[in-house]
Design an enzyme around this catalytic site. Sequence first.
Site, PDB file in Angstrom:
ATOM      1  N   LYS A   1      -6.573   2.948   8.780  1.00  0.00           N
ATOM      2  CA  LYS A   1      -5.662   3.979   8.259  1.00  0.00           C
ATOM      3  C   LYS A   1      -6.292   5.366   8.345  1.00  0.00           C
ATOM      4  CE  LYS A   1      -3.298   0.811   5.080  1.00  0.00           C
ATOM      5  NZ  LYS A   1      -3.023   0.454   3.676  1.00  0.00           N
TER       6      LYS A   1
ATOM      7  N   SER B   1       0.799  -1.229   0.000  1.00  0.00           N
ATOM      8  CA  SER B   1       0.000   0.000   0.000  1.00  0.00           C
ATOM      9  C   SER B   1       0.829   1.275   0.000  1.00  0.00           C
ATOM     10  CB  SER B   1      -0.943   0.010   1.205  1.00  0.00           C
ATOM     11  OG  SER B   1      -0.220  -0.019   2.413  1.00  0.00           O
TER      12      SER B   1
END
Length: 847
Positions: A787, A744
Amino acid sequence: MKMNKLVEALKKWIEKREEGVEKKGRISAISREIPKTKGEAHSAKEGGEEKNAEQAKSNGETGEALQAFSEEEKDRGGQAMRVVPVYNMMILPNSYIYFQIDNFRTLAGKTVEEGDKLLLAVLHKNEVDTRALHKEEVHPIGVEGTIKEISKDGYAVVETGNRVRIDALSQVEGEPLLLQTAPLYDVEDVDREEAAKKLQEIKEELKGLVERFHAGKVMAGMIDHHQAIQEVACVLSPWLSLNNEERYRVLQEDRLSVRTKMLEQIIYEYIEVTKVTTDARTQQQEDYQKLYKEQALQKQIDYLQKELDEMHPEKVSDLRKFELRIAEAGMNETAKKEAGKILNRLKNEGTNGQEAGMLYDYLDFVTGLSWKKEEQKEIDLDEAEKILSEDHFGLKKVKERMIQQIAVMNLKKQQSGSILLFVGAPGTGKTSIGKSIAKALGRKYVRVSLGGVRDEADIRGHRRTYLGAMPGRIMDGIQKAGVSNPVMVLDEVDKLSASYNGDPAAALLEVLDPEQNNTFTDHYMNVPYDLSDVLFICTANSLDTIPAPLLNRMEVIQYQGYTPKEKFEIAKRHLLRKSLKGVGLQQENVEITDEALENIISDYTREAGVRGLKKRLDTLCRIAAVHLVKGKGEKISVGKGDLREYLDMNPLHRREVKEEGKPGIVTGLAWTAVGGEILYIESMFTKGEGKLNITGQLGDVMKESAQIAISLVKSMFPDKAKLFKENDLHIHVPDGATPKDGPSAGITLTIALASLVTGQAVSPRIAMTGEVSLEGLVNPIGGLPEKLMAAERAGVKTVLIPKANEDDLRDVPDEVKEKLQILPIKTVEEGLELCEIKYTKSGLEVV
């Protein structure tokens, strides 16, 4: 009972028949015969009118029936006759047929009397409305007859005459039935002496057969009175294994020789079948009598033993106790047989034998299990939802899934649904909610910890051939629960490990498969046990270490990290109350201000769950206990300024966004086992020969993402490509002590290098996450809710996410989405534009 009644009825009828008893009949319905000559018709008319007039005086219903005839019908020779539809009965001419009176009145009418004329018509089907008959519903050949006797024993006897052909038949419900028939005559082609001989032989066979029954002598006397073979066939009609069509074929036959042969074959077949049946029944009765006698003796022995046990319970031996427990346990046949075998071995071995201890332990374990199916109780969904919310705040998705499970079980009246796997950070309530689920279902709760298990025998058990053999953890949990349908939490399934002793994850495949676990066999027990009623709930912190076949059998439910607001509510509603109870204090002994509680959450804990928060509250409650015991006061108040002193620790250093950005440094987002976190991608050029230096304990996936980012930047900024050749590139991701990996960070690395080569700084308040490809596409990632919560906590204002992850925003708390500007992007170019980095595309400068 039915046979005895029939015998008595036949006996009485035969006696009356010999005396020549005859009674008068009544008119019921109208039959049309073949037209007669004028003289015969006139004579029949006069005689019929006189007869009808006499009957009308005695019965008004007869007069009403006669009025339905027109003068023309009477001239044609009409006569009164009942039509009786029959199905699956043997009706033959010149014989006697027996009916149960209730059934006969249903077919012929409630007002039947002795002497009434009848026509027995054979139905095609047994589903015809007999109140409105038609010619198409009956076979074309019937038999005329007269009611000879209506017995008080519940039987009616009909004497049959000749066969007739039914030419016309119709009836409207409530009106007289119209019938037209023509006589049919049998072909007399039999030798009467031969027929009498065959009849005598059949009688002898039947006499030999009835000797097997209790009323054999009476029945034998009745058989002697039969004058023709068709009489025998009609009497045996209820017991003949013939269908309706086969019986009608006998009636249909014109030649007496052929009909006699057919009846002879049918009767002899019945005799042989009955002999075999009675022999088998007799043998079966003898076997049953022997078995009943044995059972009766065994019951007496058991009763006497039970009385002795109750009189002297202290003298009941362990072997006797095992016998009783085996009998009462409700085991399946395999288990009962195995337990009985082991018990016999223990009896033969003796209590001092070498294997006595092992055998005793086995029987003690097996008989201690609950083998009986627990009754499925109706569960109130509202009450279950209330229970689930009592000890857990939030967790909406988990609670909805359990309510669905309960609704399905209420409908099916049995355990159903897939195995559940709760995945999330530590302290998010995965294990503890199992207790609430058990409470909501009204079931026992048992927890099995699988962390660090590396032996297959821990799941399946050890074989009894080994010294110190024990059952597996699954069956041990069932035995401790004491029921066959507990809620079993298999904790930490992601921390199983394989060894030379086998793979415990592979052993769990059978346990967690609803199609197989109804016959789960533990090596120690060596008999199947039904686990299909057990509700399995597995927990894990990560899916990465769970084998794919095992993961495929479970329904994954993700646990997101708690937001500060949710942590605040959980602390107020649940954690503080538990902490006070743990040290013996009351609510009025400790007062923690909301500001202090919020400060504990933000500055003194760093986690996705609430385990660390619980520890801080425990510390404050212990300090309050000391104050109370020392007499310093009945109550302690904790404000924001007291936390440093009471908790005896400095606020945790939390990574927050910087005020100003620098070229080559970009804010990224990462998922960790304790929730989300922000991280910085730092890049720098140094004089060199184009070498790449990567630090920060990055894994192979992140290193590959860095290579992709370099290639993308070179292709998007071709005029800056020489910088990578003339300088060494250093990429660092702090903290250096923390290992990092995952795809990511691709977009973050790419933007950081683009910022480095262009010298354009990116605002630290812009964070991003996403995997990139060489095409410049931004691909989806996981862990988005964690996140984004980390970004909001660190002070980030704008977050770039992959376009494909837009649907995941449903799982993000609203309070987080309200504080962030979330911008989905599909390509790296869109990311550069949002970060305000200028680049050249096809000869054009893009801002």
